[in-house]
Design a protein around this motif. Sequence first.
Motif, PDB file in Angstrom:
ATOM      1  N   ILE A 373       0.829  -1.202   0.000  1.00 28.34           N
ATOM      2  CA  ILE A 373       0.000   0.000   0.000  1.00 28.34           C
ATOM      3  C   ILE A 373       0.862   1.250   0.000  1.00 28.34           C
ATOM      4  O   ILE A 373       0.583   2.210  -0.743  1.00 28.34           O
ATOM      5  CB  ILE A 373      -0.971  -0.014   1.195  1.00 28.34           C
ATOM      6  N   THR A 374       1.919   1.283   0.795  1.00 30.91           N
ATOM      7  CA  THR A 374       2.768   2.475   0.806  1.00 30.91           C
ATOM      8  C   THR A 374       3.461   2.650  -0.544  1.00 30.91           C
ATOM      9  O   THR A 374       3.610   3.776  -1.033  1.00 30.91           O
ATOM     10  CB  THR A 374       3.796   2.426   1.948  1.00 30.91           C
ATOM     11  N   TYR A 375       3.880   1.560  -1.180  1.00 32.80           N
ATOM     12  CA  TYR A 375       4.429   1.662  -2.524  1.00 32.80           C
ATOM     13  C   TYR A 375       3.377   2.186  -3.501  1.00 32.80           C
ATOM     14  O   TYR A 375       3.672   2.987  -4.397  1.00 32.80           O
ATOM     15  CB  TYR A 375       4.922   0.303  -3.005  1.00 32.80           C
ATOM     16  N   SER A 376       2.145   1.732  -3.366  1.00 27.90           N
ATOM     17  CA  SER A 376       1.088   2.155  -4.281  1.00 27.90           C
ATOM     18  C   SER A 376       0.786   3.638  -4.137  1.00 27.90           C
ATOM     19  O   SER A 376       0.455   4.312  -5.129  1.00 27.90           O
ATOM     20  CB  SER A 376      -0.178   1.326  -4.039  1.00 27.90           C
ATOM     21  N   VAL A 377       0.875   4.148  -2.931  1.00 26.23           N
ATOM     22  CA  VAL A 377       0.715   5.592  -2.715  1.00 26.23           C
ATOM     23  C   VAL A 377       1.767   6.353  -3.515  1.00 26.23           C
ATOM     24  O   VAL A 377       1.468   7.346  -4.196  1.00 26.23           O
ATOM     25  CB  VAL A 377       0.814   5.924  -1.215  1.00 26.23           C
ATOM     26  N   GLN A 378       2.997   5.902  -3.431  1.00 23.94           N
ATOM     27  CA  GLN A 378       4.061   6.575  -4.173  1.00 23.94           C
ATOM     28  C   GLN A 378       3.896   6.366  -5.679  1.00 23.94           C
ATOM     29  O   GLN A 378       4.192   7.272  -6.471  1.00 23.94           O
ATOM     30  CB  GLN A 378       5.429   6.084  -3.705  1.00 23.94           C
ATOM     31  N   ALA A 379       3.433   5.194  -6.095  1.00 25.15           N
ATOM     32  CA  ALA A 379       3.205   4.960  -7.518  1.00 25.15           C
ATOM     33  C   ALA A 379       2.173   5.938  -8.070  1.00 25.15           C
ATOM     34  O   ALA A 379       2.350   6.479  -9.171  1.00 25.15           O
ATOM     35  CB  ALA A 379       2.738   3.527  -7.746  1.00 25.15           C
ATOM     36  N   ALA A 380       1.097   6.188  -7.326  1.00 26.25           N
ATOM     37  CA  ALA A 380       0.080   7.135  -7.778  1.00 26.25           C
ATOM     38  C   ALA A 380       0.674   8.525  -7.941  1.00 26.25           C
ATOM     39  O   ALA A 380       0.412   9.223  -8.930  1.00 26.25           O
ATOM     40  CB  ALA A 380      -1.083   7.149  -6.792  1.00 26.25           C
ATOM     41  N   ARG A 381       1.491   8.941  -6.994  1.00 30.05           N
ATOM     42  CA  ARG A 381       2.123  10.266  -7.080  1.00 30.05           C
ATOM     43  C   ARG A 381       3.095  10.347  -8.246  1.00 30.05           C
ATOM     44  O   ARG A 381       3.054  11.282  -9.059  1.00 30.05           O
ATOM     45  CB  ARG A 381       2.859  10.565  -5.766  1.00 30.05           C
ATOM     46  N   LEU A 382       3.974   9.361  -8.356  1.00 31.10           N
ATOM     47  CA  LEU A 382       5.032   9.405  -9.357  1.00 31.10           C
ATOM     48  C   LEU A 382       4.488   9.271 -10.775  1.00 31.10           C
ATOM     49  O   LEU A 382       4.929   9.985 -11.692  1.00 31.10           O
ATOM     50  CB  LEU A 382       6.051   8.296  -9.078  1.00 31.10           C
ATOM     51  N   LEU A 383       3.532   8.370 -10.979  1.00 33.52           N
ATOM     52  CA  LEU A 383       3.028   8.163 -12.329  1.00 33.52           C
ATOM     53  C   LEU A 383       2.102   9.287 -12.778  1.00 33.52           C
ATOM     54  O   LEU A 383       2.079   9.638 -13.960  1.00 33.52           O
ATOM     55  CB  LEU A 383       2.328   6.808 -12.424  1.00 33.52           C
ATOM     56  N   THR A 384       1.356   9.865 -11.853  1.00 27.33           N
ATOM     57  CA  THR A 384       0.568  11.052 -12.203  1.00 27.33           C
ATOM     58  C   THR A 384       1.499  12.170 -12.640  1.00 27.33           C
ATOM     59  O   THR A 384       1.261  12.845 -13.652  1.00 27.33           O
ATOM     60  CB  THR A 384      -0.296  11.510 -11.019  1.00 27.33           C
ATOM     61  N   GLY A 385       2.583  12.367 -11.907  1.00 26.17           N
ATOM     62  CA  GLY A 385       3.556  13.385 -12.285  1.00 26.17           C
ATOM     63  C   GLY A 385       4.195  13.101 -13.632  1.00 26.17           C
ATOM     64  O   GLY A 385       4.366  14.001 -14.459  1.00 26.17           O
ATOM     65  N   LEU A 386       4.555  11.837 -13.887  1.00 19.84           N
ATOM     66  CA  LEU A 386       5.174  11.467 -15.157  1.00 19.84           C
ATOM     67  C   LEU A 386       4.236  11.749 -16.327  1.00 19.84           C
ATOM     68  O   LEU A 386       4.651  12.309 -17.361  1.00 19.84           O
ATOM     69  CB  LEU A 386       5.543   9.985 -15.130  1.00 19.84           C
ATOM     70  N   ILE A 387       2.968  11.377 -16.191  1.00 23.61           N
ATOM     71  CA  ILE A 387       1.983  11.606 -17.253  1.00 23.61           C
ATOM     72  C   ILE A 387       1.795  13.100 -17.505  1.00 23.61           C
ATOM     73  O   ILE A 387       1.590  13.526 -18.646  1.00 23.61           O
ATOM     74  CB  ILE A 387       0.659  10.909 -16.894  1.00 23.61           C
ATOM     75  N   GLN A 388       1.926  13.903 -16.473  1.00 20.83           N
ATOM     76  CA  GLN A 388       1.782  15.347 -16.622  1.00 20.83           C
ATOM     77  C   GLN A 388       3.070  16.027 -17.085  1.00 20.83           C
ATOM     78  O   GLN A 388       3.106  17.240 -17.237  1.00 20.83           O
ATOM     79  CB  GLN A 388       1.336  15.965 -15.295  1.00 20.83           C
ATOM     80  N   GLY A 389       4.112  15.231 -17.292  1.00 22.97           N
ATOM     81  CA  GLY A 389       5.348  15.792 -17.803  1.00 22.97           C
ATOM     82  C   GLY A 389       6.313  16.299 -16.761  1.00 22.97           C
ATOM     83  O   GLY A 389       7.284  17.002 -17.092  1.00 22.97           O
TER      84      GLY A 389
END
Length: 402
Positions: A373-389
């Motif tokens: 779950i803690t990894y998934s929290v970071q995945a949501a943050r990191l991948l949202t940022g990546l998609i937004q450039g």
Amino acid sequence: MDLRSGRAFWPLTNGLMHTYPPLSGDERADVLVIGAGITGALLADSLSAAGLDVVVTDLRDAAFGSTSASTALLQYEIDTNLVDLIPMIGQADAERAYHLCRDAIDTVRDLIAELPDDCGFRERGSLYYASNRRDARMLAHEHAARTRAGLNVEHLDGRSLKARFGITAPAALFSPDGGEVDPYRLAQHLLQRAQLRGARVYDRTEVTRLDEHGTEFTAHTDRHAKIQARWVVVATGYEAEKFLGKRLAQLKNSYALATEPIEQTDGELWPTGCLIWETARPYLYARTTQDGRVVIGGEDDNHHNPARRERALPGKQKRLERKLGKLLPHLHPETAFAWAGTFGETKDGLAYIGPRQTGDRLLFALGYGGNGITYSVQAARLLTGLIQGEEAGDLRIFRLDR
């Protein structure tokens, strides 16, 4: 395949909170998230909050896979001790990985403050005890490494451990930073919030094939409907191998039980109600619930097939009951639920987050191990940022080609 056996506690105690339709017609979105467990729900919430148009699919009912089998201990401690992780990936990245997991607990707390109920969340300390005297020496080194990293941790000798927590072991580390949550309820509330922002959630819908044409994907489903998206995020745990073409994690089974509610005389079943886990591998772990139950798990073994896991469950339950009695002899628990789930274990205890290679629009959020779950929290943050450039330097720690 079936990801769990037995009677998992979370779906039974919550009931069927929400229902989602199967996909009945073609869809188009900015981002397709494959997987509607806790990882997919966190992604859907983060992506939709960023203003992206999101479609989520799951081949099962939403949050009925690995999420419903999770015991949901929120720990910053990674399955690989910091002293062992440092020589694997370097001191800076190892310490950063621990801090990212620490930050994720605060993120969960802040997310839940915005939801309709508390999702069973409570901030808890984490007690990591030595299973033997050799591990007690290791804990002294681990304490020094975490202290150098700026983490808040206390070293306890056997006498102090017994006096404060009633646990007999040679030594322990106590960290005030940790938490516990109901993962099924949290996933459902996050999916509902994403829907209010315009996301569409379809369960009982399997993505059978992905075709990429330039800057767009076409996802074919078993419902004879297609989804077109500029980005695809796979959040299906080890089942992501279908889209990766290779295996990144070793499959393991973990077994767990939840007791009937136990009468509490001072508000907690043990001092501070902290998370408890041990240095042995595989390790025993325990937590409480809001209604006074103990959830204990462990007894991990290699996964072969669901039928074999099902046959092993009664014997594993008995072993967990004996270990709980030895660890916390003042309790007199009665088992109410017992279950098993299959998960992936990586060579370094870290998740796999990001694209297969730089520039890919097919992304992965695979939060393997005890920190899912803690990894998934970071995945949501990191991948949202990546998609937004945005620049996402932390992705280097979790890259798929490491």
